[in-house]
Design a protein around this motif. Structure first.
Motif, PDB file in Angstrom:
ATOM      1  N   PRO A 186       0.746  -1.361  -0.001  1.00  0.00           N
ATOM      2  CA  PRO A 186       0.059  -0.215   0.057  1.00  0.00           C
ATOM      3  C   PRO A 186       0.620   1.251   0.118  1.00  0.00           C
ATOM      4  O   PRO A 186       0.461   2.241  -0.506  1.00  0.00           O
ATOM      5  CB  PRO A 186      -0.710  -0.058   1.178  1.00  0.00           C
ATOM      6  CG  PRO A 186      -0.994  -1.540   1.649  1.00  0.00           C
ATOM      7  CD  PRO A 186       0.516  -2.078   0.947  1.00  0.00           C
ATOM      8  N   ASP A 226      -6.944  -6.469  -7.676  1.00  0.00           N
ATOM      9  CA  ASP A 226      -8.396  -6.430  -7.175  1.00  0.00           C
ATOM     10  C   ASP A 226      -9.183  -7.776  -7.544  1.00  0.00           C
ATOM     11  O   ASP A 226      -9.602  -8.616  -6.727  1.00  0.00           O
ATOM     12  CB  ASP A 226      -9.507  -5.264  -7.616  1.00  0.00           C
ATOM     13  CG  ASP A 226      -8.871  -3.944  -7.033  1.00  0.00           C
ATOM     14  OD1 ASP A 226      -8.238  -3.895  -6.040  1.00  0.00           O
ATOM     15  OD2 ASP A 226      -9.449  -2.757  -7.654  1.00  0.00           O
ATOM     16  N   LYS A 232      -4.514  -4.875  -1.096  1.00  0.00           N
ATOM     17  CA  LYS A 232      -4.812  -4.394   0.325  1.00  0.00           C
ATOM     18  C   LYS A 232      -5.235  -3.055   0.351  1.00  0.00           C
ATOM     19  O   LYS A 232      -5.072  -2.156  -0.628  1.00  0.00           O
ATOM     20  CB  LYS A 232      -3.147  -4.597   1.326  1.00  0.00           C
ATOM     21  CG  LYS A 232      -2.732  -6.052   1.164  1.00  0.00           C
ATOM     22  CD  LYS A 232      -1.344  -6.156   1.836  1.00  0.00           C
ATOM     23  CE  LYS A 232      -0.842  -7.168   1.986  1.00  0.00           C
ATOM     24  NZ  LYS A 232       0.753  -7.402   2.844  1.00  0.00           N
ATOM     25  N   PRO A 233      -5.970  -2.799   1.541  1.00  0.00           N
ATOM     26  CA  PRO A 233      -6.413  -1.425   1.744  1.00  0.00           C
ATOM     27  C   PRO A 233      -5.322  -0.286   1.411  1.00  0.00           C
ATOM     28  O   PRO A 233      -4.143  -0.607   1.887  1.00  0.00           O
ATOM     29  CB  PRO A 233      -6.797  -1.207   2.864  1.00  0.00           C
ATOM     30  CG  PRO A 233      -7.340  -2.790   3.301  1.00  0.00           C
ATOM     31  CD  PRO A 233      -6.193  -3.514   2.710  1.00  0.00           C
ATOM     32  N   TRP A 234      -5.617   0.685   0.752  1.00  0.00           N
ATOM     33  CA  TRP A 234      -4.495   1.884   0.242  1.00  0.00           C
ATOM     34  C   TRP A 234      -5.015   3.215   0.313  1.00  0.00           C
ATOM     35  O   TRP A 234      -6.342   3.209   0.330  1.00  0.00           O
ATOM     36  CB  TRP A 234      -3.725   1.532  -0.794  1.00  0.00           C
ATOM     37  CG  TRP A 234      -4.536   1.536  -2.113  1.00  0.00           C
ATOM     38  CD1 TRP A 234      -5.370   0.255  -2.592  1.00  0.00           C
ATOM     39  CD2 TRP A 234      -4.769   2.220  -3.309  1.00  0.00           C
ATOM     40  NE1 TRP A 234      -6.012   0.546  -3.646  1.00  0.00           N
ATOM     41  CE2 TRP A 234      -5.460   1.756  -4.145  1.00  0.00           C
ATOM     42  CE3 TRP A 234      -4.086   3.723  -3.514  1.00  0.00           C
ATOM     43  CZ2 TRP A 234      -5.927   2.524  -5.384  1.00  0.00           C
ATOM     44  CZ3 TRP A 234      -4.420   4.212  -4.594  1.00  0.00           C
ATOM     45  CH2 TRP A 234      -5.472   3.736  -5.550  1.00  0.00           C
TER      46      TRP A 234
END
Length: 256
Positions: A186, A226, A232-234
């Motif tokens: 991220p 995706d 991962k969340p970024w």
């Protein structure tokens, strides 16, 4: 040099860690469109429609080549040493100069479809031995407005692609097998825009130690992460103007 490279699609040859991507390849277009602002998506859609009617565009293909061991970690993610082949175009080119890109280019009359185009262009740009590669699937044909090309990304895999290097310095500045973990990290992700804040092109990008990956290439890689379930969340609010983001290349101590 023209050469006809023929290779069938072999989706079952891919490793288990690429299976979620191969099985859901049709979700790629929606995945990268979700990252585009509504006004930008409308502009791209309109430009594509005009090009189809006017028939001014040309056909092209790019190679999205993942390399790495056939077995992956238990969580289904890519192996730590998996990588993705990218190039940086020479700064003297008329289109997309200095931009990070998948190896690829315009189709030739001798090509047997987009897979043939992608393999031939990759061999010409990077010297890669295409006999080591396994084409797995093709993604949706996408219109690139600045260069007026319809481009088909070709997903491929190799357990060991062998050496790669710049073949023609007038066309390519860098050839690199970039660790997939660098794209997943991220800390290496941001949004990049061109133009003023009132009317801009914005999309996902990756700031690495040798290159800024943005534009169509950045969209495809973001969508791949995706769809494969690797993202991962970024911080999607980290929005940088393109020229500002380019100045950061090489200044992060090698972002990984």
């Amino acid at each position: 040099m023209l050469m006809c490279v023929k290779a069938p699609l072999t989706p079952d040859v891919g490793p288990s860690w690429l299976r979620p991507l191969v099985d859901n390849i049709g979700q790629i277009p929606d995945a990268y469109r979700r990252r585009l602002p509504a006004d930008v998506l409308a502009m791209v859609t309109a430009a594509r429609a005009v090009s189809s009617v006017g028939r001014r565009s040309r056909e092209a293909a790019v190679l999205v080549l993942f390399s790495g061991p056939e077995s992956g970690p238990a969580d289904g993610g890519p192996p730590d040493d998996a990588d993705l082949l990218l190039t940086v175009r020479a700064s003297t080119l008329s289109h997309h100069a200095g931009q990070a890109a998948f190896p690829g280019g315009a189709s030739d009359p001798t090509d047997d479809g987009p897979v043939s185009t992608a393999l031939r262009e990759a061999a010409e740009e990077t010297g890669i031995d295409v006999s080591r590669l396994y084409p797995l699937a093709t993604m949706e044909r996408t219109f690139i407005a600045p260069s007026q090309f319809h481009v088909v990304p070709v997903l491929a895999y190799s357990p060991d692609p062998g050496p790669v290097a710049v073949v023609n310095e007038t066309e390519t500045a860098i050839v690199s097998r970039v660790p997939v973990r660098a794209f997943i990290n991220p800390a290496n992700r941001l949004m990049v825009y061109r133009g003023d804040l009132g009317r801009r092109w914005a999309g996902p990008a990756f700031l690495l130690n040798q290159m800024l990956v943005w534009g169509f290439t950045g969209q495809v890689i973001s969508a791949v992460l995706d769809v494969a379930g690797w993202a991962k969340p970024w911080d999607t609010d980290d929005l940088r103007e393109l020229d500002e983001a380019m100045t950061l290349v090489g200044e992060q101590g090698g972002r990984r």
